[in-house]
Design a protein around this motif. Structure first.
Motif, PDB file in Angstrom:
ATOM      1  N   LEU A 186       0.782  -0.971  -0.001  1.00  0.00           N
ATOM      2  CA  LEU A 186       0.039   0.054  -0.025  1.00  0.00           C
ATOM      3  C   LEU A 186       0.916   1.305  -0.046  1.00  0.00           C
ATOM      4  N   GLN A 187       1.962   1.292   1.024  1.00  0.00           N
ATOM      5  CA  GLN A 187       2.701   2.481   0.972  1.00  0.00           C
ATOM      6  C   GLN A 187       3.426   2.698  -0.450  1.00  0.00           C
ATOM      7  N   TYR A 188       3.867   1.784  -1.137  1.00  0.00           N
ATOM      8  CA  TYR A 188       4.566   1.648  -2.271  1.00  0.00           C
ATOM      9  C   TYR A 188       3.525   2.426  -3.295  1.00  0.00           C
ATOM     10  N   HIS A 189       2.328   1.852  -3.555  1.00  0.00           N
ATOM     11  CA  HIS A 189       1.501   2.623  -4.343  1.00  0.00           C
ATOM     12  C   HIS A 189       1.107   4.085  -4.071  1.00  0.00           C
ATOM     13  N   GLY A 190       0.821   4.197  -2.845  1.00  0.00           N
ATOM     14  CA  GLY A 190       0.593   5.683  -2.298  1.00  0.00           C
ATOM     15  C   GLY A 190       1.665   6.549  -2.525  1.00  0.00           C
ATOM     16  N   GLU A 191       3.073   6.133  -2.469  1.00  0.00           N
ATOM     17  CA  GLU A 191       4.130   6.979  -2.972  1.00  0.00           C
ATOM     18  C   GLU A 191       4.414   7.322  -4.298  1.00  0.00           C
ATOM     19  N   THR A 192       4.158   6.234  -5.145  1.00  0.00           N
ATOM     20  CA  THR A 192       4.604   6.394  -6.518  1.00  0.00           C
ATOM     21  C   THR A 192       3.301   6.626  -7.571  1.00  0.00           C
ATOM     22  N   GLY A 193       2.178   6.693  -6.853  1.00  0.00           N
ATOM     23  CA  GLY A 193       0.990   7.031  -7.682  1.00  0.00           C
ATOM     24  C   GLY A 193       0.471   8.320  -7.415  1.00  0.00           C
ATOM     25  N   ASP A 194      -0.492   8.941  -7.993  1.00  0.00           N
ATOM     26  CA  ASP A 194      -0.730  10.212  -7.939  1.00  0.00           C
ATOM     27  C   ASP A 194      -1.978  10.204  -7.013  1.00  0.00           C
ATOM     28  N   TYR A 195      -1.486  10.231  -5.568  1.00  0.00           N
ATOM     29  CA  TYR A 195      -2.254  10.532  -4.423  1.00  0.00           C
ATOM     30  C   TYR A 195      -1.865  11.433  -3.572  1.00  0.00           C
TER      31      TYR A 195
END
Length: 450
Positions: A126-135
């Protein structure tokens, strides 16, 4: 700079080679192993009330910001159509191919503020996708006490057992409101505000209590003092680590992070220290053979195709195919005894069987056979005092999942890996009987009631 998982895998030659021979010790719960003895402590959550300290062994990921809910919904198989403040849910995520990453407990603390608590596998994802995505989100990570410097941000205690409700009413001086499973409430204990999750760890009524670390000692002292009238038992890490065998929760299934769409970038982000270790009799050079689906672990009720999420299309295809079923395997006592007895006989013994939990890697994957053919895998295994049984949780083909079916668990590694917890040993076959999961009738009938 810390080595990445991608670099460690390249150095080892493959993900399987890295994890099979990982030079890390088995997971240790950094709390007192036994306050009395683990047998009596196991009995306490069935007979009186148990107090367990969860403050040190789990990771907390605090997620906040206007896009926090959108991120959670994009990553999880769960529905977020209804998820109000002061509620919690089991958060489950899969990779793009629909295979399980892991699960944890998600608390909705305040508007746009959440706490994801549990093993690091799904938290990392979850943290990876939050840090690398448009959030538009921020993270505060509070790792477990094995790697954190200083005290935890929160204390977290578990009260479980038939006397838990009466104890809570005594220590709070008020009636406990009727709260649904995974609902939250707020209490006053020892003059401190305490947040509570209605939870059933081993099928028994219970509460997960948490609050600022600096309040923890006063709250614990109040629980212990009031608990004397209710036969409260302090439970150490040995008994606590085996509680999942009664509720049939598989704590650390093999995460599907080593192949598939986007995983090369993810493994470049992930520290090598969080790749884990792999143990058990099941062996394959193809890492995908170790993957499981949410359905293999009984999480089908959690999957909701009412939103787009990572792996949705693949998971829809998986859902339409035949499924394995989560069961309890009750190991034949004479075969367990023979494996233990082999340590007192000449020659190479069977793999040491530790009580009450016999897992010797973060991810335990043992072969399950029927008529000589592989029909599934066995996960966590250990002894349940309350059932006088040595059991494992397993995912097996539906045609072999009927209670009463006889199967074989292959115990031990061949060839022996070089993990520190693995001694020279030989594989043995242990007969087992398929039973429901949870095995305890009380847990099956009451775990999610209310």
């Amino acid at each position: 700079m810390a080595q990445s998982a991608a670099d460690a895998i390249a150095e080892a030659g493959s993900a399987v080679a890295l994890l099979r021979n990982a030079q890390v010790r088995p997971t240790v719960f950094p709390v007192t192993p036994e306050f009395t003895n683990w047998r009596s402590e196991q009995r306490s959550w069935r007979e009186s009330v148990a107090l367990l300290d969860q403050s040190h062994h789990m990771t907390d990921l605090f997620i906040s910001g206007p896009d926090a809910m959108r991120l959670l919904s994009d990553v999880a198989v769960n529905s977020f159509a209804k998820f109000p403040v002061d509620s919690a849910k089991q958060f489950v995520a899969v990779n793009h191919e629909g295979y399980l990453i892991g699960d944890a407990i998600l608390f909705h603390l305040e508007e746009d503020t959440f706490d994801l608590v549990g093993w690091h596998m799904v938290i990392d994802w979850l943290q990876y996708h939050g840090e690398t995505g448009d959030y538009d989100v921020t993270f505060e990570r509070d790792a477990n006490s094995l790697v954190r410097q200083g005290n935890p941000k929160l204390y977290r205690y578990e009260l479980q057992g038939p006397n838990a409700l009466a104890l809570m009413e005594q220590v709070t001086g008020a009636s406990v409101p009727d709260t649904k499973f995974f609902g939250m409430a707020t209490f006053q204990i020892a003059g401190r505000e305490v947040r509570s999750l209605r939870h059933g760890m081993a099928g028994q009524p219970g509460f997960e209590l948490f609050g600022p670390w600096e309040d923890g000692e006063a709250v614990r002292d109040a629980l212990v003092e009031a608990g004397a009238a209710f036969d409260l038992v302090l439970v150490g890490s040995k008994a606590y680590s085996s509680a999942n065998l009664e509720s049939a929760w598989v704590p650390s299934p093999f995460p599907a992070i080593f192949s598939g769409e986007g995983t090369a970038e993810y493994l470049g982000w992930l520290p090598a220290s969080r790749t884990g270790s792999l143990a058990g009799s099941f062996t394959s050079e193809n890492v995908e053979d170790y993957y499981v689906t949410p359905y293999d672990l009984g999480y089908g009720r959690t999957v909701a195709f009412d939103h787009d999420f990572i792996g949705r299309e693949a998971l829809e295809r998986i859902a339409a195919a035949p499924q394995r079923k989560k069961v309890t395997l009750v190991w034949h006592p004479s075969d367990v005894a023979a494996a233990v007895q082999s340590m007192f006989e000449p020659g190479i013994p069977a793999k040491y069987i530790e009580f009450p939990k016999a897992r010797y890697g973060q991810h335990q994957v043992d072969r399950v056979l029927a008529h000589g053919a592989d029909v599934g895998i066995s996960h966590d295994c250990g002894y349940i005092t309350n059932e006088h049984a040595f059991v494992s949780l397993a995912s097996i083909d539906a045609e072999h999942a009927e209670p009463g079916t006889e199967v074989i668990v292959v115990w031990g590694e061949e060839p022996n890996s070089t993990k520190p917890a693995v001694e020279r040993h030989r594989q043995v076959e242990i007969r087992a009987t398929v039973e429901p999961a949870p095995y305890s009738a009380f847990a099956r009938e009451n775990y999610r009631r209310g």
